[in-house]
Design an enzyme around this catalytic site. Structure first.
Site, PDB file in Angstrom:
ATOM      1  N   GLU A 117      50.050  -3.390  40.195  1.00 31.51           N
ATOM      2  CA  GLU A 117      50.209  -3.453  41.652  1.00 31.51           C
ATOM      3  C   GLU A 117      49.329  -4.506  42.310  1.00 31.51           C
ATOM      4  O   GLU A 117      49.775  -5.219  43.195  1.00 31.51           O
ATOM      5  CB  GLU A 117      49.914  -2.078  42.274  1.00 31.51           C
ATOM      6  CG  GLU A 117      51.002  -1.058  42.000  1.00 31.51           C
ATOM      7  CD  GLU A 117      50.734   0.252  42.708  1.00 31.51           C
ATOM      8  OE1 GLU A 117      50.208   0.218  43.829  1.00 31.51           O
ATOM      9  OE2 GLU A 117      51.046   1.301  42.132  1.00 31.51           O
ATOM     10  N   ASP A 164      50.506   2.195  39.427  1.00 33.31           N
ATOM     11  CA  ASP A 164      49.591   3.337  39.478  1.00 33.31           C
ATOM     12  C   ASP A 164      50.246   4.627  39.000  1.00 33.31           C
ATOM     13  O   ASP A 164      51.459   4.822  39.163  1.00 33.31           O
ATOM     14  CB  ASP A 164      49.077   3.524  40.914  1.00 33.31           C
ATOM     15  CG  ASP A 164      48.072   2.452  41.310  1.00 33.31           C
ATOM     16  OD1 ASP A 164      47.626   1.712  40.415  1.00 33.31           O
ATOM     17  OD2 ASP A 164      47.733   2.352  42.501  1.00 33.31           O
ATOM     18  N   ASP A 204      51.035   7.690  39.829  1.00 36.09           N
ATOM     19  CA  ASP A 204      51.367   8.763  40.756  1.00 36.09           C
ATOM     20  C   ASP A 204      52.798   8.546  41.236  1.00 36.09           C
ATOM     21  O   ASP A 204      53.490   7.635  40.794  1.00 36.09           O
ATOM     22  CB  ASP A 204      50.385   8.811  41.927  1.00 36.09           C
ATOM     23  CG  ASP A 204      50.301   7.493  42.709  1.00 36.09           C
ATOM     24  OD1 ASP A 204      51.128   6.589  42.436  1.00 36.09           O
ATOM     25  OD2 ASP A 204      49.422   7.353  43.570  1.00 36.09           O
ATOM     26  N   GLU A 222      53.955   7.451  44.018  1.00 37.71           N
ATOM     27  CA  GLU A 222      54.148   6.163  44.676  1.00 37.71           C
ATOM     28  C   GLU A 222      54.221   5.045  43.647  1.00 37.71           C
ATOM     29  O   GLU A 222      55.053   4.146  43.744  1.00 37.71           O
ATOM     30  CB  GLU A 222      53.015   5.914  45.671  1.00 37.71           C
ATOM     31  CG  GLU A 222      53.299   4.792  46.649  1.00 37.71           C
ATOM     32  CD  GLU A 222      52.253   4.736  47.753  1.00 37.71           C
ATOM     33  OE1 GLU A 222      52.415   3.896  48.650  1.00 37.71           O
ATOM     34  OE2 GLU A 222      51.296   5.507  47.716  1.00 37.71           O
ATOM     35  N   TYR A 269      41.225   7.014  38.275  1.00 36.58           N
ATOM     36  CA  TYR A 269      42.168   6.921  39.387  1.00 36.58           C
ATOM     37  C   TYR A 269      41.767   7.875  40.509  1.00 36.58           C
ATOM     38  O   TYR A 269      41.437   9.035  40.278  1.00 36.58           O
ATOM     39  CB  TYR A 269      43.589   7.233  38.911  1.00 36.58           C
ATOM     40  CG  TYR A 269      44.634   6.828  39.907  1.00 36.58           C
ATOM     41  CD1 TYR A 269      44.664   5.535  40.416  1.00 36.58           C
ATOM     42  CD2 TYR A 269      45.583   7.735  40.366  1.00 36.58           C
ATOM     43  CE1 TYR A 269      45.613   5.150  41.338  1.00 36.58           C
ATOM     44  CE2 TYR A 269      46.540   7.362  41.281  1.00 36.58           C
ATOM     45  CZ  TYR A 269      46.547   6.066  41.770  1.00 36.58           C
ATOM     46  OH  TYR A 269      47.493   5.692  42.696  1.00 36.58           O
ATOM     47  N   ARG A 318      43.444   8.910  43.303  1.00 37.39           N
ATOM     48  CA  ARG A 318      44.416   9.743  44.023  1.00 37.39           C
ATOM     49  C   ARG A 318      44.807  10.893  43.100  1.00 37.39           C
ATOM     50  O   ARG A 318      45.703  10.765  42.261  1.00 37.39           O
ATOM     51  CB  ARG A 318      45.641   8.920  44.444  1.00 37.39           C
ATOM     52  CG  ARG A 318      45.314   7.892  45.520  1.00 37.39           C
ATOM     53  CD  ARG A 318      46.563   7.210  46.045  1.00 37.39           C
ATOM     54  NE  ARG A 318      46.239   6.269  47.105  1.00 37.39           N
ATOM     55  CZ  ARG A 318      45.971   4.983  46.910  1.00 37.39           C
ATOM     56  NH1 ARG A 318      45.995   4.490  45.683  1.00 37.39           N
ATOM     57  NH2 ARG A 318      45.679   4.187  47.913  1.00 37.39           N
ATOM     58  N   HIS A 373      46.284  14.436  37.074  1.00 39.58           N
ATOM     59  CA  HIS A 373      45.388  13.492  36.429  1.00 39.58           C
ATOM     60  C   HIS A 373      44.028  14.156  36.243  1.00 39.58           C
ATOM     61  O   HIS A 373      43.826  15.308  36.565  1.00 39.58           O
ATOM     62  CB  HIS A 373      45.220  12.236  37.296  1.00 39.58           C
ATOM     63  CG  HIS A 373      46.515  11.713  37.820  1.00 39.58           C
ATOM     64  ND1 HIS A 373      47.632  11.602  37.041  1.00 39.58           N
ATOM     65  CD2 HIS A 373      46.872  11.272  39.064  1.00 39.58           C
ATOM     66  CE1 HIS A 373      48.630  11.105  37.778  1.00 39.58           C
ATOM     67  NE2 HIS A 373      48.189  10.910  39.003  1.00 39.58           N
TER      68      HIS A 373
END
Length: 914
Positions: free
Chosen positions: A9, A96, A98, A100, A333, A335, A379
């Protein structure tokens, strides 16, 4: 030679991966999202512009087909990715880990359209380290998870439908430019309802007695809690709305009664110790950080907003650039709503704890129960990628805020695996008797830390300042039942130095802070880790909420919007409804719920969702009236006073309004602080017109003091009735201690004369001036600004002083060494010449020679320590085997060498976009 193309990203993450993977892979960044629903009318595809739903970008009549567009600023990057893919042997999507990130990978695959036969696979890694990346590349191949993609797409479409359907109602009935949001509107409602509680609050007073006692040099305070067997009333015994005592069986003490008890108990001396209770307790450490708890703790301890916390965490996750090289990610990570740690993390943290604190501080791995409901997104907790990297080793690598947040993560994770703290809680009861009168019981509580355990590394913050005080050690002197208390010292007694009556007033419920609001959203299941920071930023940016210190205060616009939505769209801004939406999205990501069925029920109705959003908006439009907020009745005329929302913001209206019966409201006025008296004063001041403070002798124009949306100001001359474009009288805001009531003509003219031109700069002849700005007083030369030390300096600084200030370097934002309080300077060590001092540390006084630190033994007086004793402590500490890790000579020395780094090397930071 064809090689795999890896797409991540952010450019910073791409740089880090290139260092890991070398020439075997080509690594490029998508730079955040590559497609989204159209944001403006210009982005709407021609094929749907004429459709009634075209502005939505979602075909609500045909299974909610989304029409995605590539924003103009992403087209060049997409072209670059397509060109690289032509010669690729494989496409690896590494966004990433997740929902999103999964969605971005799916959009990349859809936009790039890989040629037939080109292998495409999705990989995830939860930390940006060489080991984690290689492990992900070597894992069995798998495709993009369609369930996660559908969950994210459902969320995006749901939010678009809610915002684009309900926001026009707000434009029509409240004010243009407002927005509604599925999560944001619930967050605003919570803030407004807390303010409504404060509006309903009625204060009450109650009294008790406080005794100050001592034995030897150890003093403590005891509070009267019972009189004649009845518990004294405290704040929790009153009804917050009415202020009436609601608890039964308690005694409400007034001032007269309290002072009478003081006289009686003093006359009844000596008292005696009636009970001593000692109870050993253990205190467990808090779990490692999740997204929510990291935002809460960073807000409490560092004062960071949720948005700022996540921006800094993103940089720590993806790595920092040092002198042309990239240091790999420092945290996992960020989030996540999981509190679990991997076996590898448990092993590494255990080793570091034993090395840094001692074997007794680690009693075995500890796992925490997580609240995660979605196993596919479970996670690890947020943790350091390398526990050996203590915060002090990164002082020259990270900037001040990055270092502070990394230190928070490192300490919290280390503490979570350390031994429990062992405490001894002591409660003493003191019995007092008035001659021939009342009997009273005073209590005092103390806490002794028998073994600090995890407290050596970390103490959790709190939204309640009183709770934070409870974390401090409070020592009581040794006491035994039967010990006497008197005004004079006794061999077996305590000395009463002071006894006084204390009045208290109940306080309204505290306003939310970002920390406590995020905590409430998480507790109610509203939103997900990725939504908290943007929600906090949005409600402030839209003007629904403003800050007073850390407190979040709702605006009058927020009141009007919340009351409208609560009355006509109550289900959609109900915390329970919003939490249920999140559970359904989780079910979609787990494959337990069909995403189209969910969107049909939400928008068109059916199932358990009632008539649906579309029909509710159509049915309620005519029934919605322009909202107003009742303040009360004018005490003289009896007519109602209301707050209404106008084109330029909220204003007061008395009765039907008209000349002399309307007044603007200051932007920083909290709704709970707007009393009837304050409203009448604003209306009357507006009706009387601005106060004339005098006449300017140079122009002959009157000087007025006025109050506007942004506070009080002075103005030279009158405002033209029909001003031309750009034409307005000279104005200046009041500063410092100046108010509408005390501003004089001289003070007003000084302000109106600003900016004050000091002269020409000797270097280039450019103008040098002094003035007030957003961040306080300053001097200016061209594009160079320097802050001044005080308001008065704007009017007194000379040209020479200003030039000298402008030539000073700008204040660095890099981390400054914390200034420690020096308690004593003991002298110097003979061999090295190092100064030996006693400093005040977080966990008590310690000695230092600038290289080694050693805590003073418990109970040791600072004044009693000699230089020889201090040097002995330092030698013992140095010989204990706990070596301070050496600073890294280069940013890339982890698992491979890189070019040497100097302190002056340039750092650049890349934020995640999209």
């Amino acid at each position: 030679m064809p090689k795999p193309l890896v797409i991540v990203e952010s450019p910073a993450k791409a740089t880090t991966l290139r260092r890991f993977l070398g020439d075997r892979f080509e690594v490029l960044a998508s730079v955040g999202h590559v497609r989204d629903l159209p944001e403006s009318a210009d982005e709407v595809p021609d094929e749907i512009k004429k459709e009634p739903w075209g502005r939505l970008g979602v075909d609500v009549e045909r299974d909610f087909k989304a029409y995605y567009v590539v924003p103009a600023d992403k087209r060049r990057q997409i072209a670059k990715l397509r060109a690289a893919m032509k010669d690729a042997s494989e496409l690896v999507l590494a966004t990433d880990p997740d929902r999103e990130g999964e969605s971005i990978s799916w959009h990349l695959r859809e936009v790039l359209k890989p040629r037939k036969g080109l292998p495409v696979r999705r990989i995830v890694f939860h930390e940006i380290t060489e080991e984690a990346v290689q492990e992900a590349l070597n894992a069995p191949s798998h495709d993009v998870d369609e369930n996660l993609v559908r969950a994210q797409e459902s969320r995006r479409i749901l939010d678009r439908l809610f915002g684009y359907t309900v926001s026009p109602v707000l434009w029509k009935k409240v004010q243009t430019g407002l927005s509604a949001g599925r999560v944001q509107s619930v967050a605003v409602r919570l803030v407004v309802e807390r303010e409504e509680e404060r509006l309903r609050f009625r204060s009450s007073r109650y009294w008790d007695l406080e005794a100050r006692l001592a034995r030897g040099d150890r003093a403590f305070t005891a509070t009267l809690v019972r009189v004649d067997g009845a518990r004294l009333a405290t704040g929790k015994d009153f009804d917050a709305s009415t202020g009436v005592l609601q608890s039964t069986g308690v005694r409400l003490l007034d001032e007269t009664g309290a002072r009478a008890l003081v006289d009686g108990f003093e006359a009844g001396l000596p008292w005696r110790v009636a009970a001593v209770d000692e109870k050993p307790v253990t205190q467990r450490p808090a779990p490692p950080f999740t997204t929510s708890t990291l935002q809460q703790e960073a807000n409490r301890k560092l004062g960071f907003s949720s948005e700022r916390t996540m921006q800094i965490a993103q940089r720590l996750f993806q790595g920092v650039e040092i002198g042309g090289g990239m240091m790999e990610g420092l945290i996992s990570y960020h989030r996540t709503d999981s509190t679990t740690l991997s076996d590898k993390a448990l092993r590494e943290s255990a080793r570091v704890i034993r090395e840094m604190f001692g074997a007794e501080y680690h009693t075995g791995p500890r796992q925490y129960q997580t609240r995660v409901r979605n196993a596919q997104e479970a996670h690890e907790a947020i943790r350091p990628t390398d526990f050996r990297l203590a915060p002090q080793q990164l002082a020259d690598v990270l900037d001040r805020d990055e270092l502070r947040l990394y230190e928070l993560v490192w300490k919290r994770t280390i503490a979570s695996q350390m031994a429990e703290a062992r405490l001894l809680r002591t409660t003493i009861e003191l019995a007092a008797r008035a001659p021939g009168g009342a009997e009273g019981i005073f209590t005092a509580s103390g806490k002794t830390i028998a073994f600090p355990g995890f407290l050596r590394a970390y103490v959790e913050g709190s939204d309640d300042p009183a709770a934070e005080l409870s974390d401090q050690e409070m020592l009581l002197p040794p006491c035994a039942v039967g010990d006497l208390i008197d005004r004079t010292d006794r061999p077996d007694g305590l000395v009463l130095s002071r006894l006084e009556a204390k009045g208290h007033e109940t306080v309204p419920p505290a306003r939310y802070t970002e920390a406590s609001l995020v905590k409430r959203l998480e507790e109610d299941g509203i939103g997900r880790p990725s939504t908290y920071a943007p929600t906090m930023a949005t409600i402030q940016r839209r003007g629904y909420v403003f800050r007073q210190g850390k407190a979040l205060v709702p605006s009058f616009v927020a009141f009007a919007v919340t009351r409208l939505l609560r009355e006509h769209f109550g289900d959609y801004v109900d915390p329970g409804f919003t939490a249920r939406m999140e559970e359904i999205l989780d079910d979609i990501s787990n494959g337990k719920k069909d995403w189209l069925d969910f969107l049909r029920e939400f928008y068109h109705g059916g199932g358990d969702e009632g008539p649906g959003l579309e029909n509710k908006v159509k049915a309620s439009d005519d029934a919605i009236e322009y909202p107003s907020i009742d303040v009360g009745a004018d005490p003289e005329s009896g007519v109602p006073i209301r707050v209404r929302i106008g084109r330029y913001g909220p204003f007061l209206q008395r009765g039907e309004g008209g000349e002399g019966h309307t007044a603007s409201l200051p932007d920083d006025l909290a709704p709970a602080d707007l009393t009837v008296d304050r409203a009448v004063a604003l209306l009357n001041a507006r009706a009387a017109g601005p106060r004339v403070v005098g006449t300017d002798p140079k122009t002959g124009l009157a000087v007025y003091v006025m109050s506007g949306r942004f506070g009080p100001y002075v103005q030279l001359g009158e405002t033209p009735e029909h001003p031309k474009r750009g034409e307005k009288p000279r104005r200046a805001s009041l500063v410092g201690d100046l108010t509408e009531e005390n501003v004089t003509l001289d003070a007003a003219l000084r302000l109106l004369a600003l900016p004050r031109v000091l002269g020409a700069h000797p270097d280039d002849g450019g103008e040098v001036s002094a003035n007030f700005g957003r961040f306080g007083p300053y001097v200016r030369h061209g594009s160079e600004f320097r802050s001044l030390d005080g308001d008065e300096q704007v009017f007194t600084i000379t040209l020479g002083e200003a030039v000298a200030r402008l030539r000073e370097p700008k204040r660095s934002r890099r981390r400054q060494a914390a200034v420690k309080t020096v308690l004593r300077e003991l002298g110097t060590e003979a061999a090295s010449g190092a100064a030996v001092k006693i400093l005040d540390g977080r966990y008590g006084p310690y000695v230092t020679d600038g290289t080694t630190n050693a805590s003073l033994p418990k109970g040791t007086s600072v004044e009693a320590v000699t230089l020889d004793e201090a040097l002995a402590l330092l030698r013992e500490r140095a010989a204990s085997g706990r070596k301070k890790p050496a600073r890294r000579a280069a940013a890339g020395t982890r698992r491979g060498a890189a070019a040497p780094r100097s302190r002056a090397s340039t750092r650049t930071r890349t934020r995640k976009q999209g």
